[in-house]
Design a protein around this motif. Structure first.
Motif, PDB file in Angstrom:
ATOM      1  N   TYR A   1     -38.473  47.931  64.401  1.00 58.30           N
ATOM      2  CA  TYR A   1     -37.198  47.946  64.355  1.00 58.30           C
ATOM      3  C   TYR A   1     -36.718  47.169  65.518  1.00 58.30           C
ATOM      4  N   LYS A   2     -37.248  47.899  66.760  1.00 55.74           N
ATOM      5  CA  LYS A   2     -37.262  48.128  67.736  1.00 55.74           C
ATOM      6  C   LYS A   2     -37.481  46.587  68.276  1.00 55.74           C
ATOM      7  N   LYS A   3     -38.599  46.330  68.495  1.00 59.14           N
ATOM      8  CA  LYS A   3     -38.219  45.380  69.048  1.00 59.14           C
ATOM      9  C   LYS A   3     -37.759  43.615  68.354  1.00 59.14           C
ATOM     10  N   ILE A   4     -37.904  43.620  66.625  1.00 56.49           N
ATOM     11  CA  ILE A   4     -36.712  42.994  65.845  1.00 56.49           C
ATOM     12  C   ILE A   4     -35.318  43.158  66.570  1.00 56.49           C
ATOM     13  N   ARG A   5     -35.044  43.871  66.266  1.00 55.45           N
ATOM     14  CA  ARG A   5     -33.662  44.106  66.861  1.00 55.45           C
ATOM     15  C   ARG A   5     -33.291  43.478  68.686  1.00 55.45           C
ATOM     16  N   PHE A   6     -34.184  43.939  69.750  1.00 55.83           N
ATOM     17  CA  PHE A   6     -33.926  43.274  70.772  1.00 55.83           C
ATOM     18  C   PHE A   6     -34.499  41.377  70.748  1.00 55.83           C
ATOM     19  N   GLU A   7     -35.191  41.144  69.514  1.00 63.82           N
ATOM     20  CA  GLU A   7     -35.109  39.768  69.648  1.00 63.82           C
ATOM     21  C   GLU A   7     -34.135  39.123  68.663  1.00 63.82           C
ATOM     22  N   LYS A   8     -33.414  39.959  68.252  1.00 65.31           N
ATOM     23  CA  LYS A   8     -31.978  39.297  67.820  1.00 65.31           C
ATOM     24  C   LYS A   8     -31.323  39.309  68.322  1.00 65.31           C
ATOM     25  N   ILE A   9     -31.484  40.007  69.649  1.00 58.59           N
ATOM     26  CA  ILE A   9     -30.502  40.355  70.563  1.00 58.59           C
ATOM     27  C   ILE A   9     -31.061  39.083  71.528  1.00 58.59           C
ATOM     28  N   VAL A  10     -32.074  38.796  71.927  1.00 54.48           N
ATOM     29  CA  VAL A  10     -32.258  37.329  72.579  1.00 54.48           C
ATOM     30  C   VAL A  10     -31.642  36.222  72.048  1.00 54.48           C
ATOM     31  N   GLN A  11     -31.595  36.429  70.981  1.00 53.89           N
ATOM     32  CA  GLN A  11     -31.008  35.137  69.940  1.00 53.89           C
ATOM     33  C   GLN A  11     -30.034  34.413  70.029  1.00 53.89           C
ATOM     34  N   LYS A  12     -29.127  36.000  70.194  1.00 51.26           N
ATOM     35  CA  LYS A  12     -27.333  35.877  69.880  1.00 51.26           C
ATOM     36  C   LYS A  12     -27.506  35.324  71.322  1.00 51.26           C
ATOM     37  N   MET A  13     -28.067  36.127  72.552  1.00 50.75           N
ATOM     38  CA  MET A  13     -27.727  35.126  74.139  1.00 50.75           C
ATOM     39  C   MET A  13     -27.866  33.721  74.587  1.00 50.75           C
ATOM     40  N   GLN A  14     -29.504  32.955  73.790  1.00 48.51           N
ATOM     41  CA  GLN A  14     -29.683  32.394  73.625  1.00 48.51           C
ATOM     42  C   GLN A  14     -28.383  31.070  73.281  1.00 48.51           C
ATOM     43  N   ASP A  15     -27.710  31.998  71.733  1.00 50.90           N
ATOM     44  CA  ASP A  15     -26.813  30.739  70.860  1.00 50.90           C
ATOM     45  C   ASP A  15     -25.428  31.006  72.347  1.00 50.90           C
ATOM     46  N   GLU A  16     -25.300  31.795  72.879  1.00 50.94           N
ATOM     47  CA  GLU A  16     -24.256  32.215  73.392  1.00 50.94           C
ATOM     48  C   GLU A  16     -24.555  31.225  74.341  1.00 50.94           C
ATOM     49  N   LEU A  17     -25.397  31.036  75.300  1.00 48.27           N
ATOM     50  CA  LEU A  17     -25.885  29.631  76.137  1.00 48.27           C
ATOM     51  C   LEU A  17     -26.138  28.472  75.702  1.00 48.27           C
ATOM     52  N   LYS A  18     -26.377  27.973  74.615  1.00 48.28           N
ATOM     53  CA  LYS A  18     -26.146  26.722  73.937  1.00 48.28           C
ATOM     54  C   LYS A  18     -24.831  26.833  73.392  1.00 48.28           C
ATOM     55  N   LEU A  19     -24.038  27.938  73.417  1.00 41.49           N
ATOM     56  CA  LEU A  19     -22.619  27.789  73.374  1.00 41.49           C
ATOM     57  C   LEU A  19     -21.349  27.311  74.397  1.00 41.49           C
ATOM     58  N   LEU A  20     -22.146  28.047  75.813  1.00 41.10           N
ATOM     59  CA  LEU A  20     -21.212  27.917  77.080  1.00 41.10           C
ATOM     60  C   LEU A  20     -21.565  26.340  77.216  1.00 41.10           C
ATOM     61  N   ASP A  21     -23.100  25.801  76.943  1.00 44.43           N
ATOM     62  CA  ASP A  21     -23.184  24.386  77.840  1.00 44.43           C
ATOM     63  C   ASP A  21     -22.318  23.445  76.887  1.00 44.43           C
ATOM     64  N   ASP A  22     -22.551  23.876  76.032  1.00 43.42           N
ATOM     65  CA  ASP A  22     -21.315  22.966  74.855  1.00 43.42           C
ATOM     66  C   ASP A  22     -20.000  22.505  75.300  1.00 43.42           C
ATOM     67  N   LEU A  23     -20.059  23.569  75.307  1.00 44.49           N
ATOM     68  CA  LEU A  23     -18.120  23.672  75.946  1.00 44.49           C
ATOM     69  C   LEU A  23     -17.662  23.346  77.339  1.00 44.49           C
ATOM     70  N   LYS A  24     -19.076  23.707  78.118  1.00 44.35           N
ATOM     71  CA  LYS A  24     -18.732  22.943  79.678  1.00 44.35           C
ATOM     72  C   LYS A  24     -19.102  21.619  79.522  1.00 44.35           C
ATOM     73  N   ASN A  25     -19.845  20.689  78.848  1.00 42.53           N
ATOM     74  CA  ASN A  25     -19.956  19.681  78.945  1.00 42.53           C
ATOM     75  C   ASN A  25     -18.470  18.946  77.995  1.00 42.53           C
ATOM     76  N   PHE A  26     -18.116  19.577  77.062  1.00 43.34           N
ATOM     77  CA  PHE A  26     -16.602  19.204  76.499  1.00 43.34           C
ATOM     78  C   PHE A  26     -15.522  18.716  76.942  1.00 43.34           C
ATOM     79  N   ARG A  27     -15.853  19.896  77.785  1.00 41.87           N
ATOM     80  CA  ARG A  27     -14.403  20.816  79.152  1.00 41.87           C
ATOM     81  C   ARG A  27     -14.230  18.827  80.079  1.00 41.87           C
ATOM     82  N   LYS A  28     -13.417  18.232  80.207  1.00 42.84           N
ATOM     83  CA  LYS A  28     -12.338  17.186  80.706  1.00 42.84           C
ATOM     84  C   LYS A  28     -12.709  17.327  82.334  1.00 42.84           C
TER      85      LYS A  28
END
Length: 151
Positions: A93-120
């Motif tokens: 579970y420790k490994k599973i837990r941190f894999e989920k944390i990494v995925q959430k951070m990667q998802d956030e990075l993508k969202l932040l990039d999308d928002l930055k690209n959208f901002r005019k």
């Protein structure tokens, strides 16, 4: 039936509070998970022991166990020539837990990039903070992934 595990009440209560908060578990599920952590010899704990130790109804224990199984926090095993299931804390579970944390951070990075690209408009101060935050996320992702590879 008596407790098959020796536990320290203070550590147990601290674990119940910690895992209840960090893993967002209801009280009985947090108690079951915390109890299983004291199974250092990996003998496994039966359903009936949970019912007795926590003086809880069978349906409450069953619901909590199913929640923990679905969350991959625990695993169950049927021992040869026995109908009883034995429950254990999931060592992975420790490994599973941190894999989920990494995925959430990667998802956030993508969202932040999308928002930055959208901002005019450009906003230098906001862009600098954005880059610092992205660097922090990337650094943490790298550190966690390096540690996961060692697990």
């Amino acid at each position: 039936m008596k407790k098959s595990l020796e536990i320290d009440e203070k550590i147990f209560q601290d674990a119940v509070k910690f895992y209840g908060t960090v893993l967002n578990l209801p009280p009985l599920a947090s108690k079951i998970y915390s109890y299983l952590i004291f199974d250092f010899d990996k003998v496994g704990i039966t359903f009936d022991e949970f019912v007795e130790v926590f003086s809880a109804s069978k349906s409450s224990v069953s619901t909590s166990i199913n929640l923990l199984l679905n969350a991959e926090l625990i695993v169950d095993v049927n021992k040869m020539d026995e109908r009883k299931r034995y429950f254990f804390a999931n060592d992975d579970y420790k490994k599973i837990r941190f894999e989920k944390i990494v995925q959430k951070m990667q998802d956030e990075l993508k969202l932040l990039d999308d928002l930055k690209n959208f901002r005019k408009t450009e906003h230098k101060e906001a862009d600098e903070r954005f880059e610092v935050y992205k660097a922090l996320l990337n650094k943490n992702i790298k550190n966690i992934q390096e540690s996961l590879n060692k697990l």
